[in-house]
Design an enzyme around this catalytic site. Structure first.
Site, PDB file in Angstrom:
ATOM      1  N   HIS A 163      37.987  46.740  37.652  1.00 46.92           N
ATOM      2  CA  HIS A 163      39.036  45.787  38.025  1.00 46.92           C
ATOM      3  C   HIS A 163      40.396  46.366  37.637  1.00 46.92           C
ATOM      4  CE1 HIS A 163      36.576  41.825  38.486  1.00 46.92           C
ATOM      5  NE2 HIS A 163      36.015  42.846  39.083  1.00 46.92           N
ATOM      6  N   LYS A 189      37.781  40.112  23.906  1.00 42.39           N
ATOM      7  CA  LYS A 189      38.018  41.225  22.969  1.00 42.39           C
ATOM      8  C   LYS A 189      36.828  41.519  22.052  1.00 42.39           C
ATOM      9  CE  LYS A 189      42.077  42.842  23.847  1.00 42.39           C
ATOM     10  NZ  LYS A 189      41.794  43.696  24.999  1.00 42.39           N
TER      11      LYS A 189
END
Ligand code: DHB
Length: 426
Positions: A77, A302
């Site tokens: 992406h 994360k």
């Protein structure tokens, strides 16, 4: 029954991605490791996790020769979409910072690592019970446990790595007088669904409206992952399929905005939110990595990426420590090594009563924590930018719009988001 004993250089408590990546990278450097895990391989493989890998995470998988499925079944992406009150802005990662992220479920990363470790004959015990870690403040730490077949075992090591997740038992071996637990909770959670539908959009959409947050993610051509903000004590069964999709559509905007692709929901879960950091990440002959040392809220995905950043910092430090230890043993035959008897490689400063923490492991803690706090800041900031607080008024929402415009309306703001989201270079 007699206890079965083995000896390795590094004993790893926790066979999730952080533990397995550490084991594999140590093996590549000629350092022996063994891993234990309380869950079964199947349970971990089938527990939904976030789906975004930073470029550095993918590079680590490729370097360790475990990345081929990311390239064949993952999707690169080059940007993401931020949506506010139905108005969309694309953040072009490649144009802004020259990096992409990869959509590839983190539970598949686990599966690839576990398969590689097993294929290479690495020692791993799944579904263990009665785990105890002994003597991290001595030169001879040890893990004892009962394996899945009921055999009592113990693994003797020079160093223990605790990668036993957010409810870590290893973390508690760092005495309270030398440990600071930094913790905050949030007044909301995420409702996550998996549904059988085609992708709604080519890239992820992080959306906010007066109704709160929603995230449109993906898995493959036929299965999609989505989340929306909910109350932490929501019962997942209390939301019908239609209510879920209507709500997500309302956050995205109903006029002229993105049209959500709907389909049968095959999984519903509520994910808790917290921010936690353990400082330090090393003590005596123990080092923590991944969720055992810190937890971030899921906004921005994360968690696993930060765990891999820990491993990148940890492995060279462990190698340095083990190399010194081997040299010390060859020279003196004492077997205590750096940090054992005040020989080179230690720093003063421990207030615990046992062995000093080797300098290389102290350095690991400092290096890793610098990045951990950057990621804590980003996850906290992105969470607050995109979620609705319990007490809101027209000012709060309008101010958030100002913050959103400051990010999307300038290349500097966009670059801040892109740099943080794709992962800062080490
Ligand atoms: C996913 C999860 C996240 O927390 C995120 O920020 C992006 C994607 C996911 O599950 O796909």
């Amino acid at each position: 029954m007699t206890e079965h004993r083995t000896r390795v250089e590094v004993g790893i408590v926790g066979g999730g991605p952080a533990g397995l990546m550490t084991a594999l990278l140590l093996k590549r450097r000629g350092i022996s490791a063994a891993v234990i895990e309380t869950r079964t391989k199947d349970t971990i493989h089938h527990t939904q996790r976030a789906g975004i890998l930073e470029a550095a995470t993918v590079n680590m998988l490729l370097d360790a020769e475990v990345g081929s499925r990311v390239l064949t079944s993952g999707h690169e992406h080059e940007g993401t979409v931020l949506s506010f009150d139905g108005e969309q802005h694309r953040i072009d990662f490649q144009a802004l910072v020259g990096r992409s992220v990869w959509l590839y479920p983190q539970n598949e990363v686990f599966f690839d690592l576990a398969n590689a470790w097993e294929r290479e004959g690495g020692e791993i015990h799944w579904a263990v019970t009665d785990t105890q870690v002994h003597g991290v403040e001595t030169a001879a730490p040890r893990i004892s446990f009962t394996d899945a077949a009921g055999q009592e075992r113990s693994i003797e090591a020079d160093l223990i790595v605790g990668t036993d997740g957010s409810r870590s038992m290893c973390r508690k071996l760092i005495p309270e007088q030398v440990r600071t637990d930094h913790f905050i909770s949030y007044p909301f959670a995420w409702f996550g669904i998996l549904c059988e539908a085609p992708p709604t959009a080519p890239e992820l959409i992080y959306a906010n409206s007066e109704l709160g947050f929603a995230l449109i993610s993906q898995r493959n051509e036929t299965v999609q992952r989505m989340y929306f903000q909910c109350d932490p004590d929501t019962d997942p069964q209390s939301w019908s399929e239609d209510a879920i999709f209507d709500h997500i559509q309302a956050v995205l905007g109903t006029e002229g905005g993105v049209q959500l692709k709907r389909g049968p929901i095959i999984e519903k879960t509520v994910l808790p939110f917290r921010s936690y950091v353990c400082d330090p990440l090393s003590h005596g002959r123990l080092a923590l990595a991944g969720d055992a040392g810190h937890t971030v809220p899921p906004t921005g995905a994360k968690g696993l990426n930060l765990a891999f950043a820990d491993v990148r910092a940890l492995v060279p430090c462990v190698e340095e420590f083990i190399t010194e230890l081997r040299a010390d043993r060859a020279e003196t035959g004492t077997g205590t090594g750096p940090g054992g008897t005040g020989t080179g490689g230690t720093e003063s400063g421990d207030t615990g009563s046992g062995i000093e923490t080797p300098a290389a492991l102290r350095r690991y803690s400092r290096t890793a924590l610098d990045r951990v706090w950057k990621a804590q800041n980003f996850s906290y900031w992105a969470t607050n930018l995109l979620h609705r607080q319990p007490e809101e008024n027209p000012f709060t929402h309008r101010r958030r719009r100002g913050e959103f415009d400051a990010i999307t309306g300038s290349v500097y703001g966009q670059a801040y988001f892109a740099d943080s989201y794709t992962g800062w270079s080490d």
